[in-house]
Scaffold this motif. Structure first.
Motif: not given
Length: 411
Positions: A74-80, A125-134, A364-367
């Motif tokens: 969700g975060a990666v898709v929304t960040m883009t 939740f991940g979509a919201a998290y990615g969106g607010i970070n960008v 951060m997710l890859l580590g």
């Protein structure tokens, strides 16, 4: 100095010498700081309740791992996509909308009773998290340009402080409150904070001056756009290298102390806390450091410091030396990520923030999984040295691209 429009001129004038009370920039800075703190607070509050929600859903370790991928996906898709939304609607409204969605969606995981349902709500939740970070990083880039001070580390310090508060509060209430009650309480807190800080962002447009227009602006030449994109990718890689270390230490630092150095459980648990405290302290002093050293030297010095610290933390023969290494690593990594995101935003606006953030949070997710595979093949101490290696890579990239970024008007 180039002529500025009415909306921009008043805030800048106040920032450079006007009375602090009516200063819109000061109010914007406070509101954005609260959103950064809210982001860290809510995410940490969710993380500490994962074990209880795993038990509630009856998910196996493998099923839980798949469900947790919902946050990442969700975060990666929304960040883009968020960069485009910020360009169309403005970074301030998108920040407020994402803050509301994050506050509401954090209440959903404890209402699920299967791994599949958990994974689906974590997509939201991940979509919201990615969106607010960008969005909030894009807004912060504009504010940094208007203030003409490198205050980006202060925003990320607020995120770190919010995370520490969220994790501490979660630990305190974990034994007395159910995940449902706890996370509903976080929803209420998030809505209240968004209600307080959101109107400030909605009343004031992003205060970007004409001379700080991104090099990748559509109105600029195509050559500048292509060059800006390449440089954004470079800063995204720097962010990835450093976020990799943060993710790795969060998941593997305590295990290294207990498994490889025979630390007691209480001592092992302090490993990440030492790292996080040092990172927060480094970010709180980041503005002064950037004003003294400049961005390139801060990147290089931070990467070299983190490399030395993590070599000590991963290979030290004693617990206290490893903890010292973790602290030095936190100080070194503290300002690299915020500087990289700020440089990407200055080069290409919200799209630059989105691209660099996606790469950075991807690191951060890859580590954690990479460390796990390497630990199985070799050993955990050797696997943790990759954190030092990538910190060194970040320093090297920062140094070798200093001329290119200076030519772009950002060095």
């Amino acid at each position: 100095m180039p002529k500025m429009n009415k909306v921009e001129a008043a805030p800048l004038g106040s920032a450079l010498g006007g009375p602090p009370a009516p200063d819109p920039l000061a109010r914007l800075r406070t509101a954005l700081t609260l959103f950064f703190a809210l982001d860290g607070f809510l995410f940490a509050g969710w993380v500490v309740r994962i074990p209880a929600i795993k038990q509630q859903t009856g998910a196996s370790a493998g099923d839980l791992g798949l469900a947790l991928l919902g946050v990442s996906a969700g975060a990666v898709v929304t960040m883009t996509l968020t960069g485009r939304l910020c360009r169309r609607f403005g970074s301030h409204p998108v920040t407020v909308a994402a803050g509301l969605l994050l506050s509401l969606s954090i209440a959903l995981p404890p209402l699920t009773h299967s791994a599949l349902a958990l994974g689906l709500v974590l997509l939201l939740f991940g979509a919201a998290y990615g969106g607010i970070n960008v969005a909030m990083n894009s807004a912060a880039v504009d504010l940094v340009a208007a203030l003409r001070r490198p205050v980006m580390p202060g925003f990320h310090a607020a995120f770190s402080l919010g995370g520490m508060l969220g994790a501490g509060l979660g630990g305190l209430v974990a034994g007395s409150l159910s995940p449902t009650v706890h996370l509903l309480g976080l929803t209420a807190a998030g809505l209240v904070l968004t209600g307080l800080a959101g109107p400030v962002l909605l009343r004031h447009p992003a205060p970007t001056a004409p001379e700080t227009r991104p090099a990748g602006d559509a109105r600029g030449p195509a050559r500048a756009t292509r060059r800006a994109r390449r440089l954004v990718a470079v800063f995204g890689v720097i962010a990835l290298c450093t976020a990799y270390g943060e993710g790795a230490l969060a998941d593997w630092g305590a295990l290294h102390l207990s498994q490889d150095l025979a630390a007691r459980p209480g001592v092992a648990a302090t490993g990440y806390a030492v790292f996080a405290l040092a990172m927060t302290a480094g970010r709180l002093s980041g503005t002064a450091l950037l004003e003294r050293l400049g961005q390139t030297r801060t990147l290089v010095a931070g990467g070299a410091t983190a490399m030395a610290g993590m070599l000590l933390g991963s290979l030290a023969p004693a617990v206290w030396l490893a903890l010292l290494g973790f602290a030095v690593t936190g100080l070194g990594l503290a300002n690299i990520f915020p500087v990289a995101i700020a440089r990407a935003g200055a080069l290409a606006g919200p799209g630059g923030v989105a691209a660099a953030s996606t790469l950075g949070y991807g690191g951060m997710l890859l580590g954690p999984p990479v460390i796990g595979f390497l630990a199985e093949w070799f050993s955990l101490p050797l696997a943790l040295t990759t954190v030092a290696a990538l910190a060194g890579v970040a320093a090297l990239i920062g140094w070798t691209t200093r001329g290119a970024t200076a030519t772009a008007g950002q060095g």
